[in-house]
Design a protein around this motif. Structure first.
Motif, mmCIF file in Angstrom:
data_model
loop_
_atom_site.group_PDB
_atom_site.id
_atom_site.type_symbol
_atom_site.label_atom_id
_atom_site.label_comp_id
_atom_site.label_asym_id
_atom_site.label_seq_id
_atom_site.Cartn_x
_atom_site.Cartn_y
_atom_site.Cartn_z
ATOM 1 N N MET A 143 0.844 -1.174 0.000
ATOM 2 C CA MET A 143 0.000 0.000 0.000
ATOM 3 C C MET A 143 0.893 1.241 0.000
ATOM 4 S SD MET A 143 -2.765 1.264 2.816
ATOM 5 C CE MET A 143 -4.284 0.622 2.166
ATOM 6 N N ALA A 144 0.614 2.168 -0.888
ATOM 7 C CA ALA A 144 1.397 3.399 -0.993
ATOM 8 C C ALA A 144 1.025 4.349 0.137
ATOM 9 C CB ALA A 144 1.127 4.075 -2.336
ATOM 10 N N PRO A 145 2.012 5.124 0.626
ATOM 11 C CA PRO A 145 1.696 6.093 1.674
ATOM 12 C C PRO A 145 0.729 7.148 1.149
ATOM 13 C CG PRO A 145 4.004 6.283 0.984
ATOM 14 C CD PRO A 145 3.392 5.141 0.233
ATOM 15 N N ALA A 146 -0.103 7.651 2.067
ATOM 16 C CA ALA A 146 -1.074 8.676 1.690
ATOM 17 C C ALA A 146 -0.353 9.956 1.282
ATOM 18 C CB ALA A 146 -2.006 8.961 2.856
ATOM 19 N N THR A 147 -0.914 10.633 0.302
ATOM 20 C CA THR A 147 -0.362 11.902 -0.139
ATOM 21 C C THR A 147 -0.720 12.970 0.884
ATOM 22 O OG1 THR A 147 -0.694 11.246 -2.428
ATOM 23 C CG2 THR A 147 -0.366 13.598 -2.013
ATOM 24 N N PRO A 148 0.278 13.721 1.370
ATOM 25 C CA PRO A 148 -0.028 14.774 2.341
ATOM 26 C C PRO A 148 -1.016 15.787 1.764
ATOM 27 C CG PRO A 148 2.343 14.430 2.174
ATOM 28 C CD PRO A 148 1.696 13.633 1.074
ATOM 29 N N GLN A 149 -1.956 16.203 2.599
ATOM 30 C CA GLN A 149 -2.957 17.190 2.206
ATOM 31 C C GLN A 149 -2.585 18.530 2.828
ATOM 32 O OE1 GLN A 149 -5.559 16.371 0.106
ATOM 33 N NE2 GLN A 149 -4.368 14.485 -0.021
ATOM 34 N N PRO A 150 -2.494 19.594 2.042
ATOM 35 C CA PRO A 150 -2.122 20.893 2.606
ATOM 36 C C PRO A 150 -3.170 21.366 3.611
ATOM 37 C CG PRO A 150 -2.667 21.091 0.262
ATOM 38 C CD PRO A 150 -2.748 19.644 0.616
ATOM 39 N N LEU A 151 -2.698 22.015 4.648
ATOM 40 C CA LEU A 151 -3.582 22.559 5.668
ATOM 41 C C LEU A 151 -4.283 23.792 5.126
ATOM 42 C CD1 LEU A 151 -4.351 22.302 8.749
ATOM 43 C CD2 LEU A 151 -2.705 24.153 9.099
ATOM 44 N N HIS A 152 -5.574 23.892 5.387
ATOM 45 C CA HIS A 152 -6.304 25.113 5.056
ATOM 46 C C HIS A 152 -7.178 25.484 6.248
ATOM 47 C CE1 HIS A 152 -9.930 22.721 4.058
ATOM 48 N NE2 HIS A 152 -9.058 21.879 3.552
ATOM 49 N N VAL A 153 -7.234 26.785 6.513
ATOM 50 C CA VAL A 153 -7.980 27.299 7.655
ATOM 51 C C VAL A 153 -8.884 28.418 7.180
ATOM 52 C CG1 VAL A 153 -7.822 28.381 9.935
ATOM 53 C CG2 VAL A 153 -6.043 26.760 9.197
ATOM 54 N N ASP A 154 -10.158 28.305 7.488
ATOM 55 C CA ASP A 154 -11.135 29.343 7.180
ATOM 56 C C ASP A 154 -11.632 29.884 8.513
ATOM 57 O OD1 ASP A 154 -13.080 30.955 5.957
ATOM 58 O OD2 ASP A 154 -14.547 29.333 5.958
ATOM 59 N N THR A 155 -11.358 31.150 8.790
ATOM 60 C CA THR A 155 -11.760 31.773 10.049
ATOM 61 C C THR A 155 -12.933 32.699 9.798
ATOM 62 O OG1 THR A 155 -9.463 31.702 10.799
ATOM 63 C CG2 THR A 155 -10.956 33.163 11.991
ATOM 64 N N VAL A 156 -13.999 32.486 10.562
ATOM 65 C CA VAL A 156 -15.196 33.320 10.456
ATOM 66 C C VAL A 156 -15.196 34.262 11.656
ATOM 67 C CG1 VAL A 156 -17.707 33.368 10.267
ATOM 68 C CG2 VAL A 156 -16.422 31.429 9.321
ATOM 69 N N LEU A 157 -14.766 35.493 11.418
ATOM 70 C CA LEU A 157 -14.756 36.499 12.471
ATOM 71 C C LEU A 157 -16.148 37.102 12.596
ATOM 72 C CD1 LEU A 157 -11.378 38.198 11.549
ATOM 73 C CD2 LEU A 157 -11.790 36.536 13.364
ATOM 74 N N GLY A 158 -16.399 37.800 13.649
ATOM 75 C CA GLY A 158 -17.696 38.433 13.836
ATOM 76 C C GLY A 158 -18.665 37.538 14.580
ATOM 77 N N LEU A 159 -18.271 36.320 14.858
ATOM 78 C CA LEU A 159 -19.077 35.414 15.665
ATOM 79 C C LEU A 159 -18.461 35.351 17.055
ATOM 80 C CD1 LEU A 159 -19.565 32.387 13.236
ATOM 81 C CD2 LEU A 159 -21.170 34.237 13.695
ATOM 82 N N ASP A 160 -19.266 35.048 18.036
ATOM 83 C CA ASP A 160 -18.749 34.830 19.379
ATOM 84 C C ASP A 160 -19.309 33.509 19.871
ATOM 85 O OD1 ASP A 160 -17.485 35.123 21.782
ATOM 86 O OD2 ASP A 160 -19.051 36.404 22.635
ATOM 87 N N PRO A 161 -18.516 32.481 19.929
ATOM 88 C CA PRO A 161 -17.085 32.412 19.675
ATOM 89 C C PRO A 161 -16.737 32.453 18.186
ATOM 90 C CG PRO A 161 -17.920 30.273 20.367
ATOM 91 C CD PRO A 161 -19.072 31.233 20.421
ATOM 92 N N VAL A 162 -15.470 32.750 17.910
ATOM 93 C CA VAL A 162 -14.949 32.739 16.543
ATOM 94 C C VAL A 162 -15.022 31.304 16.029
ATOM 95 C CG1 VAL A 162 -12.856 33.056 15.159
ATOM 96 C CG2 VAL A 162 -13.400 34.682 16.979
ATOM 97 N N LEU A 163 -15.417 31.141 14.784
ATOM 98 C CA LEU A 163 -15.499 29.816 14.178
ATOM 99 C C LEU A 163 -14.332 29.626 13.219
ATOM 100 C CD1 LEU A 163 -16.984 27.153 13.526
ATOM 101 C CD2 LEU A 163 -18.312 28.432 11.823
ATOM 102 N N MET A 164 -13.625 28.518 13.383
ATOM 103 C CA MET A 164 -12.535 28.162 12.472
ATOM 104 C C MET A 164 -12.847 26.796 11.882
ATOM 105 S SD MET A 164 -9.135 29.221 14.581
ATOM 106 C CE MET A 164 -8.071 29.141 13.160
#
Length: 122
Positions: A1-22
């Protein structure tokens, strides 16, 4: 079995909410942990809900970022809560005995993301 291909990290931050949603996706590992730490730094005194449903891999570096920010956040008057951890994330957090510390297991309120026009989270 071949190793999994690394997936780049992505972060979406929704400001203006309390608490902040990521919304975080991809691999949270030694190569990407510093990026997440940088995104979290300005949110130290705020409460953050971090949706990890799309995190495909997490290692000790990623867990360290979560735990470190959780502790620093609490000291500054905020909090970090992990929401919807993927199976891979949940298994690692449970194995390390920190799932209960980071994950909110019972939601008592509905979230509304003004950016998507729909109540609740996916």
């Amino acid at each position: 079995m071949a190793p999994a291909t690394p997936q780049p990290l992505h972060v979406d931050t929704v400001l203006g909410l309390d608490p902040v949603l990521m919304r975080v996706g991809g691999d949270l590992d030694m190569d990407s942990a510093a990026s997440l730490r940088t995104v979290l730094e300005p949110l130290l005194a705020k409460s953050v809900e971090m949706d990890l449903a799309n995190v495909t891999f997490i290692d000790s570096s990623g867990v360290n970022v979560l735990l470190s920010h959780h502790e620093r956040c609490r000291a500054a008057g905020g909090r970090l809560v992990v929401l919807h951890p993927s199976r891979a994330v949940r298994q690692i957090l449970q194995l390390l005995g920190v799932y209960g510390l980071l994950a909110e297991q019972h939601r008592t309120e509905e979230r509304h993301d003004p950016g998507d026009g729909a109540p609740g989270m996916p």
